[in-house]
Write an enzyme that holds these catalytic residues in place. Structure first.
Site, PDB file in Angstrom:
ATOM      1  N   LYS A  70       0.813  -1.217   0.000  1.00  0.00           N
ATOM      2  CA  LYS A  70       0.000   0.000   0.000  1.00  0.00           C
ATOM      3  C   LYS A  70       0.852   1.276   0.000  1.00  0.00           C
ATOM      4  O   LYS A  70       0.610   2.188  -0.782  1.00  0.00           O
ATOM      5  CB  LYS A  70      -0.915  -0.041   1.229  1.00  0.00           C
ATOM      6  N   THR A  72       4.034   1.575  -0.841  1.00  0.00           N
ATOM      7  CA  THR A  72       4.786   1.606  -2.093  1.00  0.00           C
ATOM      8  C   THR A  72       3.917   2.141  -3.220  1.00  0.00           C
ATOM      9  O   THR A  72       4.363   2.971  -4.037  1.00  0.00           O
ATOM     10  CB  THR A  72       5.298   0.194  -2.431  1.00  0.00           C
ATOM     11  N   ARG A  93       2.051   8.273   6.959  1.00  0.00           N
ATOM     12  CA  ARG A  93       2.287   8.103   8.401  1.00  0.00           C
ATOM     13  C   ARG A  93       3.773   7.879   8.671  1.00  0.00           C
ATOM     14  O   ARG A  93       4.507   7.410   7.805  1.00  0.00           O
ATOM     15  CB  ARG A  93       1.504   6.905   8.930  1.00  0.00           C
ATOM     16  N   LYS A 104       7.454  -6.757  10.779  1.00  0.00           N
ATOM     17  CA  LYS A 104       6.855  -6.120   9.609  1.00  0.00           C
ATOM     18  C   LYS A 104       7.845  -5.267   8.823  1.00  0.00           C
ATOM     19  O   LYS A 104       7.736  -5.100   7.618  1.00  0.00           O
ATOM     20  CB  LYS A 104       5.669  -5.254  10.061  1.00  0.00           C
ATOM     21  N   ALA A 272      -3.933   1.329  13.362  1.00  0.00           N
ATOM     22  CA  ALA A 272      -5.168   1.296  12.576  1.00  0.00           C
ATOM     23  C   ALA A 272      -6.185   0.312  13.144  1.00  0.00           C
ATOM     24  O   ALA A 272      -7.292   0.229  12.628  1.00  0.00           O
ATOM     25  CB  ALA A 272      -4.861   0.929  11.130  1.00  0.00           C
ATOM     26  N   PHE A 300      -3.884  -0.923   7.164  1.00  0.00           N
ATOM     27  CA  PHE A 300      -4.555  -2.219   6.987  1.00  0.00           C
ATOM     28  C   PHE A 300      -5.520  -2.183   5.797  1.00  0.00           C
ATOM     29  O   PHE A 300      -5.353  -1.400   4.870  1.00  0.00           O
ATOM     30  CB  PHE A 300      -5.254  -2.656   8.269  1.00  0.00           C
ATOM     31  N   PHE A 381       3.471  -9.176  -9.676  1.00  0.00           N
ATOM     32  CA  PHE A 381       4.687  -9.939  -9.389  1.00  0.00           C
ATOM     33  C   PHE A 381       5.079 -10.727 -10.634  1.00  0.00           C
ATOM     34  O   PHE A 381       4.224 -11.047 -11.475  1.00  0.00           O
ATOM     35  CB  PHE A 381       4.441 -10.912  -8.219  1.00  0.00           C
ATOM     36  N   TRP A 409       7.215  -0.740  -7.747  1.00  0.00           N
ATOM     37  CA  TRP A 409       8.351  -1.259  -6.966  1.00  0.00           C
ATOM     38  C   TRP A 409       9.582  -1.361  -7.870  1.00  0.00           C
ATOM     39  O   TRP A 409      10.681  -0.963  -7.476  1.00  0.00           O
ATOM     40  CB  TRP A 409       8.013  -2.629  -6.372  1.00  0.00           C
TER      41      TRP A 409
END
Length: 555
Positions: A70, A72, A93, A104, A272, A300, A381, A409
């Site tokens: 998200k 990225t 954030r 994470k 969140a 999230f 991907f 990415w």
């Protein structure tokens, strides 16, 4: 293949004065923290005129261990908008040290779609979280001191709700007994710690619109209850002035840049699940006065972060989003369809079809509950096949929502151009933004509305203790506040094992408490962790620094 930190360190950062100039921020408002980051004085908000800017929310499907990307996507979209000639700002954030050192990782994006300096953003940054922790713990110290010095407010030590905090995953501190060692060392009582991002002060800072508003919100924080069951506030302890003094600089937004030089505010970071999971209102408002397009995100999946962004933050700040981007990956959708993480690299359209209802429910919510135009961004991907991508496109088309492929990415802003063009198109569409519930409903009706409209559940089951709390909070005058649902992030339901788009479930309300300073009622549907622990192999074990001060192992 380069790691995220290697990519970030190979980038030639522009001086923060140059980034400020790109954003049309006059140097007189800039407070540099070194050469690559700065705070922006709040007077800029007052001095700049309003403009008709477009606010774009990036959210996602229900998260899985496969990852969605998200942040990225948010950064890549902003760079993509800049590639097509748009005046754009990012509002993100700040990362917590807990996830950085836990499992994470950081929250500065990834690959060629990052905000930099990545290491500094993920570590101490400009000290905002330390200031929030200091203000939180000052209030705790003043509370315990009041009891020790005679307890004129008649506070019941067994009903203190205010915890101390530290920005670290430390399960050892969840439950502690303090004040031991004799009378001169305090009053013995059971206590505990939250991680800093779960502190109400974090939520207060992120919803405040000025120093005056911050001070007023801090004064309303409830720290406990008297023996007569009356709430006790920080204002009654006369703590709000000193707390505001600690937070006055933390309230100023932090200006940094993306790898491609797009100006970015990175400011605030409430949880969140226990809070509202969005960056600060001040940073968002400042970005809206500087850019024609502002790209932001919420934590999230859309059932948590987007719901709270729309029902809490937008309501509090008077914001109206222009468009929503819903991020998904083929891998994550196949996990929702029942595949194990080890099986995600192989084409499996059947599993994908079983998992797609999760995406479709989020898409339907944004369109039909909140009345906003949206686009699905699929983080592609190398293992994703054309058949799998076509399957997602076809299913979303049935709801009248387009799908764009994102390769930010690997390709940075160039990989976000198609997404940017679709977002610009959506921003020009008619907007029918609405909340999922109105403020004049009862707390119980608001909770039911979120469960039925957003989660797709049948309704709620309120435990007796929670029912008593709801009645008492209504009696105290908090019934008009929005509700902040605290539930698992891994399911639409309150059961993390129910993947996809479950139906026929009831959400159990176990506990209710008011965040009077932040201005919402927290509704706990399960055992929500406000102090995480470290995993068997913490990310911290891989982080190192060489004799030149170059950090490795951050991701």
């Amino acid at each position: 293949m380069k790691t995220d930190i290697e990519i970030a360190q190979s980038c030639q950062l522009k001086p923060i004065s140059e980034i400020a100039a790109t954003a049309n921020i006059d140097p007189k408002y800039l407070e540099p923290y070194g050469s690559n980051k700065a705070k922006v004085d709040l007077s800029l908000l007052r001095d700049l005129p309003e403009r008709n800017s477009k606010l774009i929310l990036v959210t996602a499907i229900t998260p899985t261990p496969a990852g969605e990307g998200k942040t990225t996507t948010t950064i890549g979209l902003a760079d993509g908008l800049r590639k097509i000639g748009k005046n754009v700002m990012v509002a993100l954030r700040e990362p917590s040290l807990g996830p950085v050192f836990g499992v994470k990782g950081g929250a500065a994006g990834g690959g060629y779609a990052q905000v930099v300096p990545m290491e500094e953003i993920n570590l101490h940054f400009t000290g905002d979280f330390h200031a929030i922790g200091a203000a939180n713990n000052l209030l705790a110290a003043m509370l315990d001191n009041h009891i020790y010095q005679g307890n004129k407010l008649n506070i019941d030590p067994r009903r203190i709700t205010w915890k101390r905090c530290v920005d670290m995953n430390d399960r050892q501190l969840r439950y502690v007994t303090d004040g031991l060692g004799g009378r001169v060392n305090g009053v013995p009582r059971e206590d505990g710690y939250d991680i800093t991002v779960a502190s109400e002060i974090m939520a207060v800072l992120c919803l405040s619109t000025s120093i005056t508003d911050l001070k007023e919100r801090l004064s309303r924080i409830i720290v406990g209850y008297t023996y007569q069951d009356e709430p006790v506030t920080a204002g009654q302890l006369n703590a709000q002035g000193a707390m505001t003094a600690l937070l006055k600089d933390a309230l100023k937004p932090n200006l940094v840049q993306t790898l491609e030089g797009t100006p970015a505010f990175v400011h605030g970071g409430p949880f969140a699940n226990i809070a509202h999971g969005c960056n600060s209102v001040i940073a968002t408002n400042m970005a809206l006065k500087l850019g024609d397009y502002v790209v932001t995100e919420a934590g999230f999946g859309a059932d948590l972060g987007a719901e709270k962004f729309l029902d809490i933050k937008c309501r509090a700040a008077g914001l109206t989003p222009a468009a929503v981007v819903i991020v998904a990956t083929v891998r994550a959708l196949k996990m929702h369809g029942g595949l194990a993480k080890t099986e995600l690299g192989t084409e499996n359209v059947e599993a994908l079809e079983k998992g797609i209802p999760n995406l479709l429910r989020h898409v339907s919510n944004i369109k039909n509950v909140y009345g906003l135009p949206s686009v699905v961004a699929v983080n592609r991907f190398p293992t994703d096949t054309d058949r799998e991508i076509d399957c997602i496109i076809e299913k979303c088309k049935e709801l009248g929502v387009n799908v764009v492929l994102s390769t930010v990415w690997a390709d940075g802003g160039n990989g976000g151009i198609a997404m940017a063009e679709e977002v610009v198109r959506l921003c020009e569409q008619e907007n029918h933004f609405a909340y999922s519930y109105e403020s004049d409903l009862s707390l119980e009706e608001k909770i039911t509305a979120v469960v039925q409209k957003v989660y797709g559940g049948d309704g709620i089951s309120i435990l007796p203790a929670a029912k008593k709390q709801l009645d008492r909070l209504t009696e105290l005058g908090y019934g008009s506040l929005p509700v902040c649902m605290a539930k698992t992030q891994y399911s639409f339901s309150d059961d993390p094992k129910k993947l996809g788009a479950p139906e026929g479930f009831t959400v159990t309300i176990k506990n209710v408490r008011v965040s009077a300073g932040a201005g919402f009622v927290v509704v706990l549907t399960g055992d929500i962790m406000t102090m995480p622990g470290l995993p068997p192999v913490p990310a911290a074990e891989k982080i190192d620094v060489d004799e030149n001060g170059v950090i490795t192992g951050l991701f």
